[in-house]
Design an enzyme around this catalytic site. Sequence first.
Site, PDB file in Angstrom:
ATOM      1  N   HIS A  30       0.827  -1.215   0.000  1.00 30.60           N
ATOM      2  CA  HIS A  30       0.000   0.000   0.000  1.00 30.60           C
ATOM      3  C   HIS A  30       0.861   1.266   0.000  1.00 30.60           C
ATOM      4  O   HIS A  30       0.673   2.139  -0.857  1.00 30.60           O
ATOM      5  CB  HIS A  30      -0.953  -0.007   1.193  1.00 30.60           C
ATOM      6  CG  HIS A  30      -1.567   1.323   1.496  1.00 30.60           C
ATOM      7  ND1 HIS A  30      -2.403   1.986   0.626  1.00 30.60           N
ATOM      8  CD2 HIS A  30      -1.428   2.142   2.594  1.00 30.60           C
ATOM      9  CE1 HIS A  30      -2.767   3.141   1.167  1.00 30.60           C
ATOM     10  NE2 HIS A  30      -2.184   3.261   2.347  1.00 30.60           N
ATOM     11  N   HIS A  87       4.257   6.930   5.299  1.00 29.87           N
ATOM     12  CA  HIS A  87       3.159   7.703   5.892  1.00 29.87           C
ATOM     13  C   HIS A  87       2.389   6.974   6.988  1.00 29.87           C
ATOM     14  O   HIS A  87       1.712   7.606   7.801  1.00 29.87           O
ATOM     15  CB  HIS A  87       2.189   8.186   4.808  1.00 29.87           C
ATOM     16  CG  HIS A  87       1.322   7.107   4.232  1.00 29.87           C
ATOM     17  ND1 HIS A  87       1.718   6.296   3.199  1.00 29.87           N
ATOM     18  CD2 HIS A  87       0.067   6.711   4.554  1.00 29.87           C
ATOM     19  CE1 HIS A  87       0.747   5.458   2.900  1.00 29.87           C
ATOM     20  NE2 HIS A  87      -0.272   5.684   3.705  1.00 29.87           N
ATOM     21  N   GLU A 117       1.680   5.820  12.692  1.00 29.89           N
ATOM     22  CA  GLU A 117       0.306   5.509  13.089  1.00 29.89           C
ATOM     23  C   GLU A 117       0.120   4.036  13.429  1.00 29.89           C
ATOM     24  O   GLU A 117      -0.593   3.701  14.385  1.00 29.89           O
ATOM     25  CB  GLU A 117      -0.634   5.906  11.953  1.00 29.89           C
ATOM     26  CG  GLU A 117      -2.101   5.741  12.259  1.00 29.89           C
ATOM     27  CD  GLU A 117      -2.967   6.215  11.103  1.00 29.89           C
ATOM     28  OE1 GLU A 117      -4.032   5.619  10.896  1.00 29.89           O
ATOM     29  OE2 GLU A 117      -2.575   7.169  10.409  1.00 29.89           O
ATOM     30  N   ASP A 118       0.780   3.144  12.661  1.00 31.91           N
ATOM     31  CA  ASP A 118       0.492   1.707  12.782  1.00 31.91           C
ATOM     32  C   ASP A 118       1.569   0.898  13.480  1.00 31.91           C
ATOM     33  O   ASP A 118       1.298  -0.216  13.936  1.00 31.91           O
ATOM     34  CB  ASP A 118       0.260   1.110  11.387  1.00 31.91           C
ATOM     35  CG  ASP A 118      -0.990   1.657  10.715  1.00 31.91           C
ATOM     36  OD1 ASP A 118      -1.857   2.172  11.440  1.00 31.91           O
ATOM     37  OD2 ASP A 118      -1.090   1.578   9.477  1.00 31.91           O
ATOM     38  N   ASP A 155      -2.938   8.716  -0.645  1.00 31.21           N
ATOM     39  CA  ASP A 155      -3.271   7.613   0.259  1.00 31.21           C
ATOM     40  C   ASP A 155      -4.741   7.239   0.123  1.00 31.21           C
ATOM     41  O   ASP A 155      -5.107   6.061  -0.001  1.00 31.21           O
ATOM     42  CB  ASP A 155      -2.949   8.050   1.695  1.00 31.21           C
ATOM     43  CG  ASP A 155      -3.414   7.045   2.731  1.00 31.21           C
ATOM     44  OD1 ASP A 155      -3.240   5.834   2.500  1.00 31.21           O
ATOM     45  OD2 ASP A 155      -3.947   7.468   3.784  1.00 31.21           O
ATOM     46  N   ASP A 188     -23.897  19.623 -20.615  1.00 36.19           N
ATOM     47  CA  ASP A 188     -22.457  19.468 -20.773  1.00 36.19           C
ATOM     48  C   ASP A 188     -22.005  18.014 -20.656  1.00 36.19           C
ATOM     49  O   ASP A 188     -20.921  17.721 -20.179  1.00 36.19           O
ATOM     50  CB  ASP A 188     -21.709  20.332 -19.758  1.00 36.19           C
ATOM     51  CG  ASP A 188     -22.162  20.057 -18.320  1.00 36.19           C
ATOM     52  OD1 ASP A 188     -23.150  19.327 -18.130  1.00 36.19           O
ATOM     53  OD2 ASP A 188     -21.524  20.594 -17.400  1.00 36.19           O
TER      54      ASP A 188
END
Length: 746
Positions: free
Chosen positions: A73, A97, A101-102, A164, A284
Amino acid sequence: MSTEPSPVPAAARPPAPQPWEVPVVAEAWRELEAKVRAARPNDDLTPLRKAFERGAWWHRSRKRDSGLPYILHPIAVSAILADEQMDMVCLQVGILHDVVEDEDVTVDDIRRQFGDEVARVVDGVTKLGKIKLANAEERQAESLRKMLLAMTTDIRVIIVKLADRMHNLQTLDALSRERQQRIALETLEIYVPIAHRLGMGKIRGQLEDLAFKFQDPDAYKEILEQLETRRQANAEYLVQIKSTVEAKLARENIPARVEGRLKRPYSVYQKIKRQRIGIEQVYDLLALRIITDSVKNCYAALGVIHNEWTPIMGRIKDFIAIPRPNLYQSLHTSVLGPGGHSFEVQIRTEEMHRIAEEGIAAHWKYKERHKGPADDDQRIAWLRQLVEWQKEVSDSQSFLSTLKVELYSEEVYCFTPKGRVIVLPRDASPIDFAYAIHSDVGNSCVGAKVNGRIVPLKYNLRNGDVVEILTQSGHEPSKDWLALVKTSRARNKIRHHINATEREKAIEIGAKYLEKESRRLGVSLNKISKERLENVAAEYGLSKTEDLYAALGFGRFSARHILHKLEPDLVPENVEPARPVTVPVPVPGGPAGAGQDLVLKVKGIDDVLVYRAKCCNPIRGEAIVGYVTRGKGVAVHSLHCKNVQSLLYENERKIDVEWARAVAESFTVKLIVYSEDRPGMLHEITSVFYNESSNIRSVEARMDEKRNDDSAIVDLTCEVKDKRQMEKIVSALRRISGVRDVERVQ
């Protein structure tokens, strides 16, 4: 004789591959490396390789819901950033990234190994997952606050976050239906508008279509089918008009390249739903884009188009003379082409096209600016304003609701009498205009003139209006203004003023209430020190005595209970139990408790009058919030009620409520069905309610008088058991051929 193979000695076994050597991971890295080398041939990729290996190691034991190694990922996110030709810091953050957090990794770990820039952006992207907060909503609100603040110093935070989100949507099939819809809805409500505000048109369009697929699968499938049936004919028509335009431009010596495009599925869906029309009425649906070399030739090309085909009145927009706040510039026109078919034409320069597609990301792709955006960058000005007002909003629900309103707003351009341009949300009022000029102008506003004519304060401003605000010294904003304003600036200023006024009254009432009760119970407040009062206030989570008086004035606490804490020997606790709200008076004209809604209750309390607010009439299963009203009990609103934003300016009156029990009680819901007028339509609509075992209490069908076509409106009042049954009914109604929209009346 045994045929089992002899065990291989441990020393003879091949060593386990490193996390970055796993074949599927190594292949993903090689593809990313090739993309980056093609986009940035002169860059040293050693820092990116280091980020890849450290990221693979930190994520080595984690899998995605699909069962594949998690590191795939982050590599895919970095690949999306490489496709956008982002800088090396962005590419490294794409891989790193999620590690803070993980995993068991800190921002300081990132800083030591990859430097301050990478650490700052990783920190900005990281959600507050490890901090204990009250609920998921509060966690989402605080994470968004953190991200918005980080964006003001380094816009790469949101660029990485959008990449992400893009890959998460591309791989959403592995998740449960509930998580798919939650992520898709959050994308459409938060990240798509942010991409729009930053001028990132290409990423915005991709996010919209990906989220649409999961947010409303039935509508997505229907739109795709309708577009597919017209695809061949539309493609041939585009080729025809494209060749005509190219020939006409060449004849006038206007250098240009011409592109044809079909409107995106989500954009088609939004227009059909907003205007309640069929796909054949979308002007359109087909579009040409003319990209030329100068502003002069943009207007010359517009003349060529209008000379060849008849323009549709009201469909000509000049965003070159007046750019949108996100710096988007282009000329738009819709014309009736060959065969009477309408199509849109967009005309812009190469630079305008680049800004329209990439927005603020162009800073990093072409200028390599490694600091924050310029202070005067219009695309970031709204973000700085968001950061300012969010500091004043402590309640997570108010923050999220106001953020969504602010992000979704479309713009109108108005002028002061001196010619200053004021950009406001569509349908903004003169009050919004007044507060956009200055807070004092807003507070003292008593009226307005638009184009020289006096208008009511509820007037909806339009593009090009010249607005003059009439003021009066000493005038104060009205509580009713909260229902009229559209901007967060105006709403927060009005709330602040009203809250200050109401708080002063509540402090006075609370002090008198405590004094009166103390005299009745024989407690001398004069003998109680200020320190003791402050200690009692602290027990309620309040910082000072004035806060305690205000809470008493708003009816959140019992004066007797506070006096018990001050003088336990004089005031026994068991005479009156502690309650966060006072018990309301009975409904006039009926017995005590008349009008009580038995399916709702205040959390932890059973004897408080609770009723559903008529403005939104929440039904079981919907998120709800309670609002203390003086003398009437607790009004319960749907969390998405339009009036909630107006009502909750006093956070002291907000109270937690819940559905009391699962009972076989029904809820009345009003629906409006917008459809074609054809034989059998009403029968098909009412059959949906029969199939879902829902009772129809009333039904009325009529022609849509505002339209000149075959449009009809069906008003229905029905009974449902809960939110889930209502959603099933609405979904079934929308699947009926010829139904253009279904709206719940609140």
